[in-house]
Design an enzyme around this catalytic site. Structure first.
Site, short mmCIF file in Angstrom:
data_model
loop_
_atom_site.label_atom_id
_atom_site.label_comp_id
_atom_site.label_asym_id
_atom_site.label_seq_id
_atom_site.Cartn_x
_atom_site.Cartn_y
_atom_site.Cartn_z
N CYS A 152 -4.81 2.52 -3.58
CA CYS A 152 -3.57 3.03 -2.97
C CYS A 152 -2.40 2.08 -3.21
CB CYS A 152 -3.73 3.29 -1.48
SG CYS A 152 -5.04 4.46 -1.12
N LYS A 179 -10.30 -0.84 10.64
CA LYS A 179 -10.51 -2.02 9.79
C LYS A 179 -10.92 -3.23 10.60
CE LYS A 179 -7.09 -0.45 6.39
NZ LYS A 179 -7.87 0.10 5.30
N HIS A 198 0.86 -1.19 0.00
CA HIS A 198 0.00 0.00 0.00
C HIS A 198 0.90 1.23 0.00
CE1 HIS A 198 -2.69 2.99 1.91
NE2 HIS A 198 -3.71 2.22 1.55
N ASP A 223 3.33 -4.52 7.92
CA ASP A 223 2.13 -3.70 7.76
C ASP A 223 0.94 -4.64 7.96
OD1 ASP A 223 -0.14 -2.50 6.84
OD2 ASP A 223 0.74 -1.71 5.00
N GLN A 283 -4.19 -5.29 6.98
CA GLN A 283 -5.14 -6.33 6.52
C GLN A 283 -4.89 -7.66 7.21
OE1 GLN A 283 -7.57 -5.32 4.73
NE2 GLN A 283 -6.79 -3.44 3.81
N1 7TS Z 1 -1.57 -0.78 4.58
C1 7TS Z 1 -2.48 -1.59 4.00
C2 7TS Z 1 -2.09 -2.97 3.59
C3 7TS Z 1 -3.78 -1.12 3.82
O1 7TS Z 1 -4.68 -1.91 3.25
C4 7TS Z 1 -4.12 0.19 4.23
C5 7TS Z 1 -5.48 0.78 3.96
C6 7TS Z 1 -3.13 0.97 4.85
C7 7TS Z 1 -1.87 0.45 5.00
C8 7TS Z 1 -3.40 2.33 5.37
O2 7TS Z 1 -4.24 2.27 6.47
P1 7TS Z 1 -4.78 3.63 7.15
O3 7TS Z 1 -5.79 3.14 8.14
O4 7TS Z 1 -3.61 4.28 7.78
O5 7TS Z 1 -5.38 4.44 6.04
N2 7TS Z 1 -6.15 0.17 2.88
C9 7TS Z 1 -7.23 0.65 2.26
C10 7TS Z 1 -7.85 -0.06 1.22
O6 7TS Z 1 -7.47 -1.14 0.81
N3 7TS Z 1 -8.89 0.64 0.78
O7 7TS Z 1 -8.96 1.78 1.48
C11 7TS Z 1 -7.95 1.78 2.41
#
Ligand code: 7TS
Length: 406
Positions: free
Chosen positions: A361, A224, A121, A198, A201
């Site tokens: 992203c 999430k 990401h 990371d 997910q």
């Molecule tokens: N890393 C991964 C693997 C992610 O899927 C996401 C967000 C992030 C980092 C960033 O997370 P945040 O909470 O700091 O924004 N992924 C997604 C997605 O797949 N669709 O919208 C956000």
């Protein structure tokens, strides 16, 4: 697992969108919130609201107990040795940036390497690009196998004695690949590098034991996994966190402040400058209680079944391209013939089905897949096989609709 009664805990699911019952298939972007989380946040504001770590008044100590209680719940959830190793952040992005600024930029120099993968990401790419630029270190990528997995041979070939930091997704938000992160951690350590996972997910969907994985850092987002937005976690091994500089300076994170210099609080508070995300942390604690009550293993098993079912059903659709390996987390990224994914998502929305369309992203991964965008259906504990069936029906309708156009 009784999904019917679980669904009743999510009030948002009980509504119609465009005349159809809502089918929410965008949990990888953000998950829906159970009543217990909504109520925990509500109760905090109604009954306990006060700033933490300050006054002696009763509300202040109640708020502090709840906030620190949530930290202990996170510690148990990820099996960290100590709650000093659990830092509350705004989310995965902030957690990764904390390591990029507080650790990577402090230790990296020219000739050093940061190793990541093309499936990351943006939040696990750009902080490292910037750290490399600032320090003269080199950013390297572990090449992906054709099916979107990582081979340990490729990992071994890419990580060298010059590698100081490895940063890899536990689970890809596009391909659904579940990476062999324990093995990658071993290879990183054999080369003297530290590893950040990371877990955006990962943590919401499977049991995470940071000691067993032997990762140095693990980052994830509360939103999430049923918690509010604006709260996340950076786990770090104590020795590394002790060595790191804070990245935000101000109230809450100090021990003593003199006119020209200051000293920092001990862990974990040295990384929590300013009034923290109190309600968010309490919501995260409630989300963890909710997930634990169902059981992470039961959630993983339910999602595995759903992933298999979705792969079987979706692959029967003529003209669909599905990206990523067969064995995967509960998300399916796809394209349908020549229909633009935004059009797919629009037609599905008219049927009450929420999916995400775009680059997710992950623009370098889109390039690797040789597409500009895709659609993605992502599942969580409240989704059912019936949801998959409705998605398939919706996609068949989409094909019918656009078949007239193309
Ligand atoms: N890393 C991964 C693997 C992610 O899927 C996401 C967000 C992030 C980092 C960033 O997370 P945040 O909470 O700091 O924004 N992924 C997604 C997605 O797949 N669709 O919208 C956000």
């Amino acid at each position: 697992m009784d999904v019917k009664s679980i669904r009743q805990q999510f009030p948002i699911l009980n509504q119609e969108i465009n005349g159809h019952p809502l089918v929410y298939l965008d949990s990888s972007a953000t998950a829906q919130k159970p009543l217990s989380v909504i109520e925990a946040v509500d109760a905090y504001y109604r009954e306990d609201n006060a700033n933490v770590h300050r006054g002696v008044h009763t509300l202040g100590s109640r708020a502090t107990d709840k906030y620190e209680g949530a930290r202990e719940k996170v510690r148990r959830f990820i099996h960290a040795k100590s709650s000093a190793e659990v830092i509350f952040t705004r989310g995965t992005t902030t957690a990764i940036n904390t390591v990029a600024y507080g650790y990577a930029r402090q230790i990296l120099k020219e000739g050093d390497e940061i190793v990541i993968t093309p499936m990351e990401h943006h939040s696990n790419i750009i902080p490292w690009q910037q750290a490399a630029k600032a320090t003269g270190a080199t950013l390297k990528y572990i090449p992906l196998e054709e099916d979107g997995t990582l081979s340990l041979d490729a990992v071994r070939e890419t990580i060298t004695k010059q590698t100081k930091l490895v940063a890899v997704a536990h689970v890809s938000n596009v391909l659904g690949t579940i990476n062999p992160v324990k093995e990658i951690a071993t290879i990183a350590h054999e080369n003297g590098a530290v590893i950040l996972l990371d877990g955006a997910q990962g943590a919401p969907h499977m049991k995470v034991d940071v000691q067993e994985l032997d990762c140095d850092f693990y980052a994830f987002s509360g939103h999430k996994m049923g918690a509010p937005t604006g709260i996340g976690v950076l786990y770090g091994k104590r020795a590394l966190l002790e060595q790191m500089e804070p990245v935000e300076f101000g109230g809450e994170m100090i021990d003593f402040v003199n006119l020209y210099d200051s000293t920092w609080k001990e862990l974990p508070w040295k990384f929590e400058g300013g009034t923290p995300i109190i309600a968010g942390a309490i919501g995260l604690g409630a989300a963890i209680d909710f997930l634990n009550e169902i059981g992470m293993d039961a959630i993983t098993a339910h999602e595995e079944k759903l992933a298999h079912y979705a792969m079987d059903k979706l692959s029967t659709i003529d003209g669909i391209s599905i990206y990523g390996p067969k064995e995967r987390a509960a998300l399916v990224t796809f394209n349908l013939d020549d229909v633009h994914p935004h059009d797919v998502a629009t037609v599905l929305d008219a049927e009450g089905i929420a999916v995400r369309a775009g680059h997710h992203c992950a623009q370098p991964l889109m390039k690797w897949l040789d597409v500009t965008a895709t659609a993605r259906a992502s599942f969580y504990l409240y989704n059912t096989e019936e949801d998959v069936d409705k998605l398939v029906e919706g996609l068949l309708k989409t094909k019918e609709y656009f078949g007239d156009v193309f």
